[in-house]
Design a protein around this motif. Sequence first.
Motif, mmCIF file in Angstrom:
data_model
loop_
_atom_site.group_PDB
_atom_site.id
_atom_site.type_symbol
_atom_site.label_atom_id
_atom_site.label_comp_id
_atom_site.label_asym_id
_atom_site.label_seq_id
_atom_site.Cartn_x
_atom_site.Cartn_y
_atom_site.Cartn_z
ATOM 1 N N ILE A 36 0.863 -1.214 -0.013
ATOM 2 C CA ILE A 36 0.324 -0.019 0.065
ATOM 3 C C ILE A 36 0.790 1.223 0.126
ATOM 4 N N THR A 37 2.334 1.195 0.289
ATOM 5 C CA THR A 37 2.982 2.423 0.191
ATOM 6 C C THR A 37 3.563 2.687 -1.168
ATOM 7 N N ASN A 38 3.067 1.668 -2.232
ATOM 8 C CA ASN A 38 3.411 1.925 -3.714
ATOM 9 C C ASN A 38 2.207 2.569 -4.324
ATOM 10 N N ALA A 39 2.092 3.764 -4.588
ATOM 11 C CA ALA A 39 1.028 4.398 -5.098
ATOM 12 C C ALA A 39 0.481 4.041 -6.558
ATOM 13 N N LEU A 40 1.533 3.508 -7.212
ATOM 14 C CA LEU A 40 1.056 2.862 -8.862
ATOM 15 C C LEU A 40 0.414 1.752 -8.353
ATOM 16 N N GLN A 41 0.922 0.641 -7.539
ATOM 17 C CA GLN A 41 0.449 -0.612 -7.216
ATOM 18 C C GLN A 41 -0.827 -0.751 -6.681
ATOM 19 N N GLU A 69 11.927 3.747 13.971
ATOM 20 C CA GLU A 69 11.498 3.443 12.671
ATOM 21 C C GLU A 69 10.338 4.275 12.105
ATOM 22 N N ARG A 70 10.619 5.670 12.447
ATOM 23 C CA ARG A 70 9.725 6.566 12.178
ATOM 24 C C ARG A 70 9.184 6.499 10.576
ATOM 25 N N GLY A 71 10.226 6.512 9.950
ATOM 26 C CA GLY A 71 9.654 6.542 8.332
ATOM 27 C C GLY A 71 8.730 5.235 8.092
ATOM 28 N N GLN A 72 9.277 4.069 8.379
ATOM 29 C CA GLN A 72 8.798 2.922 8.150
ATOM 30 C C GLN A 72 7.185 2.968 8.828
ATOM 31 N N ALA A 73 6.896 3.366 9.970
ATOM 32 C CA ALA A 73 5.792 3.496 10.548
ATOM 33 C C ALA A 73 4.817 4.487 9.542
ATOM 34 N N PHE A 74 5.396 5.716 9.439
ATOM 35 C CA PHE A 74 4.516 6.788 8.353
ATOM 36 C C PHE A 74 4.330 6.156 6.950
ATOM 37 N N ALA A 75 5.168 5.432 6.592
ATOM 38 C CA ALA A 75 5.022 4.795 5.298
ATOM 39 C C ALA A 75 3.701 4.031 5.104
ATOM 40 N N VAL A 76 3.550 3.044 6.234
ATOM 41 C CA VAL A 76 2.456 2.188 6.234
ATOM 42 C C VAL A 76 1.390 2.900 6.779
ATOM 43 N N ASN A 77 1.432 3.541 7.828
ATOM 44 C CA ASN A 77 0.035 3.877 8.532
ATOM 45 C C ASN A 77 -0.290 5.289 8.070
ATOM 46 N N ALA A 78 0.661 6.097 7.106
ATOM 47 C CA ALA A 78 0.088 7.168 6.794
ATOM 48 C C ALA A 78 0.126 7.452 5.175
ATOM 49 N N ILE A 79 1.119 6.955 4.587
ATOM 50 C CA ILE A 79 1.218 7.175 3.214
ATOM 51 C C ILE A 79 0.333 6.091 2.516
ATOM 52 N N GLY A 80 0.555 4.933 3.161
ATOM 53 C CA GLY A 80 -0.499 3.673 2.536
ATOM 54 C C GLY A 80 -1.917 4.270 2.586
ATOM 55 N N PRO A 81 -2.466 4.698 3.875
ATOM 56 C CA PRO A 81 -3.881 5.027 3.627
ATOM 57 C C PRO A 81 -4.269 5.973 2.765
ATOM 58 N N LYS A 128 -0.588 6.890 12.850
ATOM 59 C CA LYS A 128 -2.005 6.523 12.653
ATOM 60 C C LYS A 128 -2.830 7.793 12.457
ATOM 61 N N ALA A 129 -2.653 8.819 13.440
ATOM 62 C CA ALA A 129 -3.410 9.942 13.223
ATOM 63 C C ALA A 129 -3.320 10.886 11.780
ATOM 64 N N ALA A 130 -2.009 10.690 11.269
ATOM 65 C CA ALA A 130 -1.736 11.229 10.058
ATOM 66 C C ALA A 130 -2.601 10.467 8.810
ATOM 67 N N GLY A 131 -2.700 9.265 9.159
ATOM 68 C CA GLY A 131 -3.290 8.124 8.332
ATOM 69 C C GLY A 131 -4.887 8.534 8.318
ATOM 70 N N GLU A 132 -5.437 8.982 9.425
ATOM 71 C CA GLU A 132 -6.716 9.379 9.506
ATOM 72 C C GLU A 132 -7.115 10.864 8.629
#
Length: 296
Positions: A36-41, A69-81, A128-132
């Motif tokens: 889900i972190t890959n917008a094209l996919q 691991e801030r970058g990884q957390a934001f990638a999945v929980n914010a960028i992914g959503p 998670k808040a950023a994802g919301e």
Amino acid sequence: MNIVLTGKNGQLARELQKRKPSNIELVALDRNDLDITNALQVMEVITEYKPEVVINASAYTAVDKAESERGQAFAVNAIGPENLAKACKAFGKGLIHISTDFVFDGQSPTPYQPKDTVRPLGVYGESKAAGEVAVQSLLPEAVILRTAWVYSAHGVNFVNTMLRLMRERKKLGVVADQVGTPTSTHTLAGAIYALVHKRGASGIYHCTDAGAASWYDFAVAISEEARQVGLLPLEKIVQIKPIGTADYLTPAARPAYSVLDKARLVKDLGIELQHWRQALRLVLKEKKVIEKIACR
């Protein structure tokens, strides 16, 4: 109804697959199928499957590791959503995004309402808040479902960890000054499918089982109920000591109080939430059956 489910191998996704209603065609995807972190996919998958609804059960949930691991957390929980919301908006699809009680700081004297201001204490909650925010800003008609203290008969969770420790040890110390509500994936999956079928459902909902408990209360209940269903010998009485957060320091701060108000969910769906201890008993009975089959 055609649904795409992300996070296929997680404990919630497993429950959703097991409890799938007969009128739903569910396509469950793991990270190898959909990152889900890959917008094209994400766009390609939505184009291929053309789901009416996407359920996002993917999450980075390592609360303490997230601090480093801030970058990884934001990638999945914010960028992914965000990617999912963009794709759902582009194709006119619905989205149910799973979030957490960790978006709150734990300072409320009463259960948190869906409209309450978020104030996360750590990186996990921030992500998670950023994802919301991303989902709401891009797709206001999406559903954000906050939950807490999730467990099932499978996977890594508090219940299974406690059972393992209770089999190995005679004494345990468990935090008694953090209060929330344990939530069975049975309850959560049922609510998600009810929201799928609820015409016009949108915005933030809270879903946990009923009642409240500290981690210490939860552990004591696990010990008592597990002995009743035969997961622990009746004579196996583990001494469980209540300890404070200060006695069990972790990299990430936890909210001291994160009970969620479920009134909107109950009203809109017309459901009754069972007490967390009743839900625990059912999951432990299920786990007993699983262990019996595994021993054959």
